[in-house]
Design an enzyme around this catalytic site. Structure first.
Site, PDB file in Angstrom:
ATOM      1  N   GLY A 125     -54.108  49.354  -0.470  1.00  0.00           N
ATOM      2  CA  GLY A 125     -52.857  49.867   0.077  1.00  0.00           C
ATOM      3  C   GLY A 125     -52.636  51.355  -0.159  1.00  0.00           C
ATOM      4  O   GLY A 125     -52.849  51.855  -1.258  1.00  0.00           O
ATOM      5  N   ASN A 157     -52.007  39.958 -11.658  1.00  0.00           N
ATOM      6  CA  ASN A 157     -52.199  41.398 -11.726  1.00  0.00           C
ATOM      7  C   ASN A 157     -50.882  42.124 -11.519  1.00  0.00           C
ATOM      8  O   ASN A 157     -49.997  41.655 -10.805  1.00  0.00           O
ATOM      9  CB  ASN A 157     -53.247  41.855 -10.701  1.00  0.00           C
ATOM     10  N   GLY A 182     -49.696  47.890  -9.802  1.00  0.00           N
ATOM     11  CA  GLY A 182     -48.647  48.868  -9.518  1.00  0.00           C
ATOM     12  C   GLY A 182     -48.978  49.772  -8.352  1.00  0.00           C
ATOM     13  O   GLY A 182     -48.561  50.934  -8.321  1.00  0.00           O
ATOM     14  N   CYS A 195     -42.753  45.261  -1.125  1.00  0.00           N
ATOM     15  CA  CYS A 195     -42.604  46.526  -1.833  1.00  0.00           C
ATOM     16  C   CYS A 195     -41.120  46.820  -1.973  1.00  0.00           C
ATOM     17  O   CYS A 195     -40.359  46.647  -1.017  1.00  0.00           O
ATOM     18  CB  CYS A 195     -43.314  47.595  -1.005  1.00  0.00           C
ATOM     19  N   GLY A 240     -55.980  33.831  -6.444  1.00  0.00           N
ATOM     20  CA  GLY A 240     -57.077  32.923  -6.771  1.00  0.00           C
ATOM     21  C   GLY A 240     -56.808  31.517  -6.262  1.00  0.00           C
ATOM     22  O   GLY A 240     -55.770  31.247  -5.662  1.00  0.00           O
ATOM     23  N   GLY A 290     -56.528  32.611  -2.170  1.00  0.00           N
ATOM     24  CA  GLY A 290     -57.385  31.678  -2.901  1.00  0.00           C
ATOM     25  C   GLY A 290     -58.633  31.203  -2.199  1.00  0.00           C
ATOM     26  O   GLY A 290     -59.250  30.226  -2.629  1.00  0.00           O
TER      27      GLY A 290
END
Lengths: 312, 270
Positions: free
Chosen positions: A55, A78, A81, A139, A226, A253
């Protein structure tokens, strides 16, 4: 490496997604494949249907404090950031490498205001070598108390509609699963002028270190990815497929060809491989071969005919 | 890449050496690592990074084959499963990855400071410098005498070794950093690998003495190739050569490291 069966003709793997012609439906997901160059030693990038790059925002972002990742059952959390090099460096230093390959380059982008989304889309629309845009709406919006765009239909409509007016590139909106009813958000993106939808982004989650009673991530909350999230992603693809007429890209996933085929049957025109790239950098090629084998074995001549073929 | 396990032996309580039939095309730098997939399935989910201890060669029939050896400590579920893997089993590895040690130019004295399993990156270095004129010294610290894996290998190389143990069982009693304070001189270059606290103290001593110091860091990582941006470590402010913009204050242990100039690391945030 490539299986050739002379008795059965090769199935047609091409798909058209959001006005982008893909040679096959297997793409790599944003944030898991860098800017492509990181994976070049491990696979022939030309074989991929598409690459969705990490991104991009207007200015470079430094990302969150570590620890940024933690392993969980059948997945990982995760909180990177949104670290990225910014649109200028991306166009000057990252895009030239990607242009060398015969694969669709789709640029994931985001902003913290509608103006920033528009600005980035505008810049990306003016350069060569980009097949389409994928807009991350998970976001926070600085004008709306840092509420995520993708959690409200009105904000989703507004940002999609504003960006739509700024670019002629195919516009794919990537949906957040952290909502009450994803099909309402999907409809808002469709009404706003999206050409396609990617779903899903990561599901928010957390993990705790019981020895020191601290969160495992510095940011406390992170995004779960995942195989743990595959059933949720699949359910959302199926639900949205019944509510909008846009092409869908399934992500969440996927580890194997069987996973990918499930998404296609549920209504996805193409799929993205994300976290699995970390475990096996060449997994996307294996998934592609497996999809091809499945089509041959089941005498499906065109992958198109498999999309949304779920019998209920 | 699938490679065959040649051996997987416990060398000390909780410490293992695993030999892999894996002929690497490029020269390995001391400090580089590989990403090891512990399970064929998804539990544990992520690969684990392991430093490459040394290269080996074996004879099979009339053929000479190359391999690598890793030295690891069983600390959790992943390494616990690894300890159970048998000779002949095939495992999935990626590598060699990362940037190794390179700050020592052969002048003066190289001091390698290792804490426990932090010995791993130093064998290749010591081996490479064994027959050269360079002065090389290993300061090796552990909790007890069974916490000094690979000690014999370095003795066989003829490396100059000084040992410290917390309980005084072997060498001097106390921290390995106390040895460093005694041994460091103005012409030293310090390389270190070990627990975070040890590295911080090594970096502090080197800075105080004004000598170059390079450290190998260990972080949880998902990909090992700079894509996931998970193994970030904060470094002192950098500016872009191109745009004069401030660059990200984070570097990735997997790709920019694992070896870093100690001066670069923001130690209080590690």
């Amino acid at each position: 490496m490539h299986k050739v069966n002379n008795n059965i003709s090769q199935p047609d793997l091409t798909v058209n997604v959001a006005g982008i012609k893909l040679k096959n439906p297997v793409m790599t997901a944003s944030g898991t494949f860098g800017y492509g160059e990181e994976y070049e030693p491990y696979l022939d990038l030309n074989r991929l249907g598409g690459i969705i790059v990490k991104g991009i925002s207007m200015e470079p972002r430094e990302g969150n404090s570590p620890p940024r990742i933690v392993e969980t059952a059948a997945g990982m959390l995760n909180s990177i950031g949104l670290q990225n090099v910014g649109v200028e460096v991306f166009v000057d230093q990252k895009l030239p490498f990607l242009r060398k390959y015969d694969t669709a380059v789709i640029v994931n982008f985001f902003g913290d205001s509608i103006e920033e989304y528009c600005e980035v889309a505008n810049i990306l629309g003016a350069v060569d070598g980009i097949a389409g845009l994928e807009m991350n709406i998970s976001c926070p919006n600085k004008q709306e108390g840092w509420l995520e765009f993708g959690t409200r239909p009105d904000l989703t409509f507004k940002v999609t509609n504003a960006v739509r007016k700024k670019t002629d590139l195919p516009l794919i909106v990537k949906l957040s699963p952290n909502v009450t009813d994803i099909s309402t958000i999907a409809k808002a993106a469709e009404d706003g002028g999206a050409d396609g939808l990617s779903l899903i982004n990561t599901i928010t989650g957390m993990a705790v270190n019981i020895e020191n009673r601290r969160p495992m991530l510095a940011n406390i909350i992170g995004g779960l990815s995942g195989p743990a999230i595959k059933p949720v992603a699949l359910r959302m693809v199926w639900q949205v497929a019944g509510k909008v007429s846009l092409p869908l890209i399934g992500v969440g996933g996927i580890m194997t060809a069987e996973d990918a085929i499930e998404f296609i049957i549920a209504g996805a025109s193409a799929i993205q491989i994300g976290t699995a790239n970390f475990l096996d950098p060449s997994v996307s090629i294996k998934v592609l071969s497996g999809v091809e084998d499945y089509l041959i074995k089941n005498r499906v001549k065109r992958i198109d005919s498999l999309i949304g073929s779920l019998e209920t | 890449m699938l490679v065959e396990i040649l051996y997987n032996e416990e060398i000390l309580l909780h410490y293992y050496k695993m030999g892999l039939l894996w002929s690497l095309p490029s020269t390995i730098e001391a400090g580089q690592f590989l990403m090891f997939r512990v399970s064929d399935g998804i539990d544990p989910f992520l690969r684990r990074p392991f430093g490459i201890y040394r290269t080996i060669s074996i004879e099979r029939g009339s053929k000479k084959l190359g391999g690598v050896e890793i030295l690891y400590k069983v600390v959790g579920k992943g390494t616990g499963l690894m300890a159970g893997l048998r000779q002949g089993h095939k495992v999935d590895v990626l590598g060699p990855l990362g940037v190794g040690f390179s700050g020592f130019d052969g002048d003066g004295k190289l001091i390698m400071v290792a804490g426990g399993v932090g010995i791993v990156p130093f064998y290749l270095l010591a081996e490479g410098l064994a027959n050269k004129d360079s002065r090389v010294q290993l300061l090796f610290g552990g909790r007890c005498k069974d916490d000094l894996p690979g000690l014999l290998d370095f003795e066989n190389l003829g490396t100059e070794i000084k040992i410290s143990t917390d309980n005084g069982e072997l060498g001097v009693r106390g921290a390995v950093t106390e040895l460093l304070k005694k041994e460091v001189s103005d012409d030293s270059t310090v390389y270190a690998c070990g627990p975070k606290g040890m590295l911080k103290e090594v970096a502090r001593i080197a800075r105080e003495r004004g000598v170059p110091c390079f450290v190998s860091l260990d972080k949880i990582m998902a990909c090992g190739m700079g894509a996931c941006l998970g193994c970030a470590v904060k470094v002192n402010g950098r500016k872009s050569r191109y745009t004069a913009q401030n660059l990200s204050p984070y570097k990735m242990v997997c790709k920019d490291g694992p070896v870093f100039d100690a001066e670069e690391i923001v130690w209080k945030e590690l």
